[in-house]
Design an enzyme around this catalytic site. Sequence first.
Site, PDB file in Angstrom:
ATOM      1  N   HIS A 164     -17.732 -13.352   6.300  1.00  0.00           N
ATOM      2  CA  HIS A 164     -18.348 -13.261   7.628  1.00  0.00           C
ATOM      3  C   HIS A 164     -18.964 -11.894   7.887  1.00  0.00           C
ATOM      4  O   HIS A 164     -19.293 -11.571   9.030  1.00  0.00           O
ATOM      5  CB  HIS A 164     -17.325 -13.610   8.717  1.00  0.00           C
ATOM      6  CG  HIS A 164     -16.976 -15.076   8.733  1.00  0.00           C
ATOM      7  ND1 HIS A 164     -15.952 -15.607   9.474  1.00  0.00           N
ATOM      8  CD2 HIS A 164     -17.537 -16.137   8.082  1.00  0.00           C
ATOM      9  CE1 HIS A 164     -15.891 -16.921   9.279  1.00  0.00           C
ATOM     10  NE2 HIS A 164     -16.831 -17.262   8.437  1.00  0.00           N
TER      11      HIS A 164
ATOM     12  N   CYS B 235     -39.247  -1.193   8.500  1.00  0.00           N
ATOM     13  CA  CYS B 235     -40.403  -1.995   8.918  1.00  0.00           C
ATOM     14  C   CYS B 235     -40.958  -1.502  10.249  1.00  0.00           C
ATOM     15  O   CYS B 235     -42.013  -1.917  10.681  1.00  0.00           O
ATOM     16  CB  CYS B 235     -40.026  -3.478   8.997  1.00  0.00           C
ATOM     17  SG  CYS B 235     -38.915  -3.903  10.345  1.00  0.00           S
TER      18      CYS B 235
HETATM   19  P1  OAD Z   1      -8.410 -17.575  15.010  1.00  0.00           P
HETATM   20  O1  OAD Z   1      -8.325 -16.688  16.204  1.00  0.00           O
HETATM   21  O2  OAD Z   1      -9.139 -18.857  15.162  1.00  0.00           O
HETATM   22  O3  OAD Z   1      -6.958 -17.919  14.455  1.00  0.00           O
HETATM   23  C1  OAD Z   1      -6.017 -16.929  14.212  1.00  0.00           C
HETATM   24  C2  OAD Z   1      -4.752 -17.615  13.737  1.00  0.00           C
HETATM   25  O4  OAD Z   1      -3.813 -16.599  13.375  1.00  0.00           O
HETATM   26  C3  OAD Z   1      -4.071 -18.490  14.785  1.00  0.00           C
HETATM   27  O5  OAD Z   1      -3.776 -19.765  14.204  1.00  0.00           O
HETATM   28  C4  OAD Z   1      -2.766 -17.740  15.129  1.00  0.00           C
HETATM   29  O6  OAD Z   1      -1.672 -18.611  15.375  1.00  0.00           O
HETATM   30  C5  OAD Z   1      -2.532 -16.955  13.859  1.00  0.00           C
HETATM   31  N1  OAD Z   1      -1.791 -15.698  14.055  1.00  0.00           N
HETATM   32  C6  OAD Z   1      -1.819 -14.856  15.125  1.00  0.00           C
HETATM   33  N2  OAD Z   1      -1.033 -13.785  14.899  1.00  0.00           N
HETATM   34  C7  OAD Z   1      -0.488 -13.953  13.664  1.00  0.00           C
HETATM   35  C8  OAD Z   1       0.413 -13.202  12.857  1.00  0.00           C
HETATM   36  N3  OAD Z   1       0.922 -12.043  13.283  1.00  0.00           N
HETATM   37  N4  OAD Z   1       0.755 -13.693  11.641  1.00  0.00           N
HETATM   38  C9  OAD Z   1       0.266 -14.878  11.201  1.00  0.00           C
HETATM   39  N5  OAD Z   1      -0.591 -15.633  11.922  1.00  0.00           N
HETATM   40  C10 OAD Z   1      -0.967 -15.189  13.129  1.00  0.00           C
HETATM   41  O7  OAD Z   1      -9.046 -16.677  13.825  1.00  0.00           O
HETATM   42  P2  OAD Z   1      -9.743 -17.147  12.490  1.00  0.00           P
HETATM   43  O8  OAD Z   1      -9.147 -18.394  11.969  1.00  0.00           O
HETATM   44  O9  OAD Z   1      -9.821 -15.959  11.597  1.00  0.00           O
HETATM   45  O10 OAD Z   1     -16.024 -16.155  12.900  1.00  0.00           O
HETATM   46  O11 OAD Z   1     -11.199 -17.464  13.011  1.00  0.00           O
HETATM   47  C11 OAD Z   1     -12.164 -17.868  12.101  1.00  0.00           C
HETATM   48  C12 OAD Z   1     -13.516 -17.399  12.572  1.00  0.00           C
HETATM   49  O12 OAD Z   1     -13.739 -17.810  13.913  1.00  0.00           O
HETATM   50  C13 OAD Z   1     -13.668 -15.894  12.642  1.00  0.00           C
HETATM   51  O13 OAD Z   1     -13.956 -15.288  11.408  1.00  0.00           O
HETATM   52  C14 OAD Z   1     -14.815 -15.744  13.587  1.00  0.00           C
HETATM   53  C15 OAD Z   1     -14.395 -16.749  14.631  1.00  0.00           C
HETATM   54  O14 OAD Z   1     -15.396 -17.308  15.378  1.00  0.00           O
HETATM   55  C16 OAD Z   1     -17.181 -15.597  13.204  1.00  0.00           C
HETATM   56  O15 OAD Z   1     -17.311 -14.753  14.077  1.00  0.00           O
HETATM   57  C17 OAD Z   1     -18.313 -16.123  12.384  1.00  0.00           C
END
Ligand code: OAD
Length: 245
Positions: free
Chosen positions: A116, A148
Amino acid sequence: MAIPRLAFGPEDGLLVLSGAGLSAESGIPTFRDANGLWKRHRIEDVATPEGFAGDPMLVWRYYSQRRSAVRGCEPNAGHRCLAALEETLGDRLLIVTQNVDGLHQRAGSTRVIEIHGNLFRTRCSACSRESFDDNDDHTDEVPRCNKCRHGLLRPDVVWFSEALDSRHYVQIGQFFSRRWKRLHYLAVGTSGVVYPAAGLVQQARLARAQTWAVNLEEPDNVDEFDFFVKGRATERLPWLLRTDE
Ligand code: OAD
């Protein structure tokens, strides 16, 4: 069912997909938890090409704020244990991260694919110049490309509706298709909602990997995994990967 811990023979490999939950304990907010970034900002405004075209200054203020927040954070025990594992596994470990904070590299990991993008890189929205390191905050004026001369500069992060870098798919595919004795796939701190990252587990299964998820709560795609390890990444990763022994 008792959850086994991961052990690696000399011909075994591990692909890790990390998400915002891994950096949460470093003090970086996730996207979809109670106080997550998408509860406080509209995706349409700050994470789409249309949002940038409509109000580039708003977008730069948002990413400048994130840059300054991340500067004050340090890698945690989860990042560090993956960096330590690379010392043992070398190129048999590949980290694919959705995180744009650079904390894997600051912890010492070198085999990291940032699917990303990276918060501290900038590129031109108009011309094809390479993205470049940029540590500045842009809060007063939208920066312009000095190559550019007319294009607006933008953060080198992937926004909704944008494609991922095809070179990354190739690298991931090559890793999966190596001749492993045993291959493991581990998703950590990710809700399993955003594709194509959330679909990597299916690719891993096709490559006959054993699949693991480490997360505070069940990810959306939990059914795709052989094992779900519930808990905080800083505790569960060192335990699962035996780096706490
Ligand atoms: P999310 O915010 O969707 O999910 C984070 C996950 O981490 C959740 O399921 C929480 O339960 C878990 N979590 C929180 N604290 C934790 C901890 N201490 N240990 C283990 N797990 C924990 O984030 P992502 O899945 O990374 O994309 O989101 C994916 C993408 O959505 C991001 O890269 C971003 C966003 O939109 C873009 O911006 C393109």
